[in-house]
Design an enzyme around this catalytic site. Structure first.
Site, PDB file in Angstrom:
ATOM      1  N   TYR A   1       0.847  -1.185   0.000  1.00  0.00           N
ATOM      2  CA  TYR A   1       0.000   0.000   0.000  1.00  0.00           C
ATOM      3  C   TYR A   1       0.885   1.237   0.000  1.00  0.00           C
ATOM      4  O   TYR A   1       1.845   1.314   0.760  1.00  0.00           O
ATOM      5  CB  TYR A   1      -0.895   0.006   1.246  1.00  0.00           C
ATOM      6  CG  TYR A   1      -1.804   1.209   1.341  1.00  0.00           C
ATOM      7  CD1 TYR A   1      -2.842   1.384   0.436  1.00  0.00           C
ATOM      8  CD2 TYR A   1      -1.626   2.164   2.335  1.00  0.00           C
ATOM      9  CE1 TYR A   1      -3.684   2.489   0.517  1.00  0.00           C
ATOM     10  CE2 TYR A   1      -2.468   3.271   2.427  1.00  0.00           C
ATOM     11  CZ  TYR A   1      -3.501   3.424   1.514  1.00  0.00           C
ATOM     12  OH  TYR A   1      -4.328   4.519   1.615  1.00  0.00           O
TER      13      TYR A   1
ATOM     14  N   ASP B   1       9.284   2.674   0.094  1.00  0.00           N
ATOM     15  CA  ASP B   1       8.235   3.370   0.821  1.00  0.00           C
ATOM     16  C   ASP B   1       8.364   2.984   2.296  1.00  0.00           C
ATOM     17  O   ASP B   1       7.921   1.930   2.722  1.00  0.00           O
ATOM     18  CB  ASP B   1       6.860   2.983   0.255  1.00  0.00           C
ATOM     19  CG  ASP B   1       5.728   3.684   0.988  1.00  0.00           C
ATOM     20  OD1 ASP B   1       6.005   4.399   1.977  1.00  0.00           O
ATOM     21  OD2 ASP B   1       4.570   3.523   0.567  1.00  0.00           O
TER      22      ASP B   1
ATOM     23  N   LYS C   1       3.824   9.062   8.913  1.00  0.00           N
ATOM     24  CA  LYS C   1       3.586   8.469  10.232  1.00  0.00           C
ATOM     25  C   LYS C   1       4.558   8.953  11.319  1.00  0.00           C
ATOM     26  O   LYS C   1       4.430  10.063  11.793  1.00  0.00           O
ATOM     27  CB  LYS C   1       3.525   6.943  10.100  1.00  0.00           C
ATOM     28  CG  LYS C   1       2.361   6.583   9.168  1.00  0.00           C
ATOM     29  CD  LYS C   1       2.043   5.146   8.931  1.00  0.00           C
ATOM     30  CE  LYS C   1       0.762   5.092   8.085  1.00  0.00           C
ATOM     31  NZ  LYS C   1       0.714   4.048   7.100  1.00  0.00           N
TER      32      LYS C   1
END
Ligand SMILES: *Cc1c(COP(=O)(O)O)cnc(C)c1O
Length: 430
Positions: free
Chosen positions: A144, A239, A267
């Site tokens: 994702y 990522d 995050k």
């Protein structure tokens, strides 16, 4: 467990917000039931609108590595807010943030701040395309990278099939430039590279997959990708929105000894405020405006509150490497405890763990790809989720999410969690 207030709020929310939530997984669709509305949180605990307390295994899906409402982070935000919440002009905090990361993380010469992980990955592939002059991007099934159009594509049946939009609203034009390979299968990548000679701008992946449970890279996988990208002039993008500053201060790059060309963050880097970032090799990053021709901008990018929070978080992690040792010990205890319970009750499962990322799959192992992960017993997962929730442990409400541990978990919290797990499994298998 009382949940009248959460239920009432969900009723109201559904009338004015699609599905009652601002991000789909929060709606509990894959586990059933009505979502819990959170009022506040402190350390390892969430408190809901009905006064229930939960041990938190989501940590805001990653950022809360040090637990909630860390006093230093709260102070930094409060202090900074007194001098206004945004300027739209450069600040010293942004310079300090960039200096801290470029001086600590291998391969990052320059870095640009954005407002989310989604923005970071979207920008990274745009720069990779601008830099290489090529069009297509290879991603992996089950990884994702946020909700950018280019990433909402699943592969067709064959490995060489052109992508089909998997979300309405993504055009065929976008879909044909995204190719899907199988995670941990270097041959599936090589086939795509061969079939699209000279048109692959970038390969993007989660260096440790965390959005299909936790799936680590198999031996040599990241190295093989590095070699392939070097040979074919393809930009390798890690990522690290989830893994960055979590599995190590320097992320998965450090853990596996492979340096990407571009790295994306989110995050933890914002400590719970909306932040993302992308950075990497100087010659690629200089393609970004205003030095270079690739346009990317943001009214609130590098926002002072977000920088103050993130910088405080990163300094605390960097100056206290014992955090990672503690997290490793705590995570190992949880994974081993749960494993023992499942074994004792004869439940088929497979457990993956890298540091504080844990993935439990209720199927035969090993689980190394999305096809494997998808075999997990979703009904059993839902029962376990609700069994834990009613006992005061908030696990991620989806069978395809890793647990996110925080260092605020005490030994008693771990004990409590393992007992709740034991009781839950006993209740389920009878
Ligand atoms: C969460 C996540 C994203 C998206 O970040 P947002 O801030 O939700 O846009 C991208 N990549 C990975 C690996 C993630 O875990």
């Amino acid at each position: 467990m009382e949940n009248t207030n959460s239920k009432a709020l969900f009723e109201r929310a559904q009338k004015v917000i699609p599905g009652g939530v601002n991000s789909p997984v929060r709606a509990f669709n894959s586990v059933g039931g009505s979502p819990v509305f959170i009022k506040r949180a402190e350390g390892a605990y969430l408190f809901d609108e009905d006064g229930n307390k939960y041990i938190d295994f989501i940590g805001s899906w990653g950022p809360m590595l040090l637990g909630h409402a860390d006093p230093d982070i709260v102070d930094a935000v409060r202090e900074t807010a007194l001098g206004s919440t945004s300027f739209g002009a450069p600040t010293q905090l942004e310079v300090e943030m960039a200096e801290l990361i470029t001086s600590s993380v291998q391969g990052i010469d320059k870095i640009r701040m954005v407002n989310s992980g989604t923005e970071a990955t979207m920008s990274a592939i745009r720069v990779a395309r601008g830099f290489t002059g090529k069009n297509k991007v290879i991603k992996f099934k089950g990884c994702y990278h946020g909700h950018g159009d280019s990433f909402l594509i699943e592969a067709g049946s064959g490995a060489l099939t052109m992508g089909q939009p998997s979300s309405p609203g993504v055009t065929e034009g976008t879909a044909k430039d995204t190719l899907n390979a199988d995670y941990n299968d270097i041959n599936s990548v090589k086939e795509l590279v061969e079939a699209n000679s000279d048109d692959i701008a970038a390969i993007i992946l989660e260096p440790i997959a965390g959005n299909m449970g936790c799936i680590p890279p198999v031996n040599g996988f990241l190295q093989d990708l590095r070699t392939l990208c070097d040979k074919q002039n393809i930009v390798l993008i890690f990522d690290e929105v989830m893994t960055g500053f979590r599995v190590d201060f320097e992320g998965a790059q450090k853990v596996y000894g492979v340096t990407a060309d571009l790295v994306t963050y989110g995050k933890i880097i914002g400590a719970g405020l909306p932040v993302g970032a992308y950075g990497g090799k100087k010659e690629i990053m200089e393609y970004v405006a205003p030095t270079g021709p690739v346009y990317q901008a943001g009214t609130l990018s590098g926002n002072p509150l977000a920088m103050a929070a993130g910088l405080t978080m990163l300094k605390k992690l960097k100056n206290n490497p014992g955090v990672y040792e503690d997290l490793e010990r705590k995570s190992a205890r949880i994974a081993e405890g749960m494993t023992k319970t499942l074994e004792a009750h004869g439940i088929t499962f497979s457990a993956n763990r890298v540091g504080s990322m844990i993935g439990l799959f209720y199927c035969e192992g090993p689980v190394t790809s999305f096809a494997d992960a998808n075999r997990t017993d979703k009904e059993l997962f839902s029962k376990i989720f609700h069994g834990m929730l009613k006992r005061g442990v908030y696990l991620p409400p989806s069978p395809f999410e890793a647990f996110f541990l925080s260092n605020a978990l005490s030994d008693e919290d771990i004990e409590f969690t393992l007992n709740a797990f034991e009781e839950t499994i006993e209740e389920i298998v009878g």
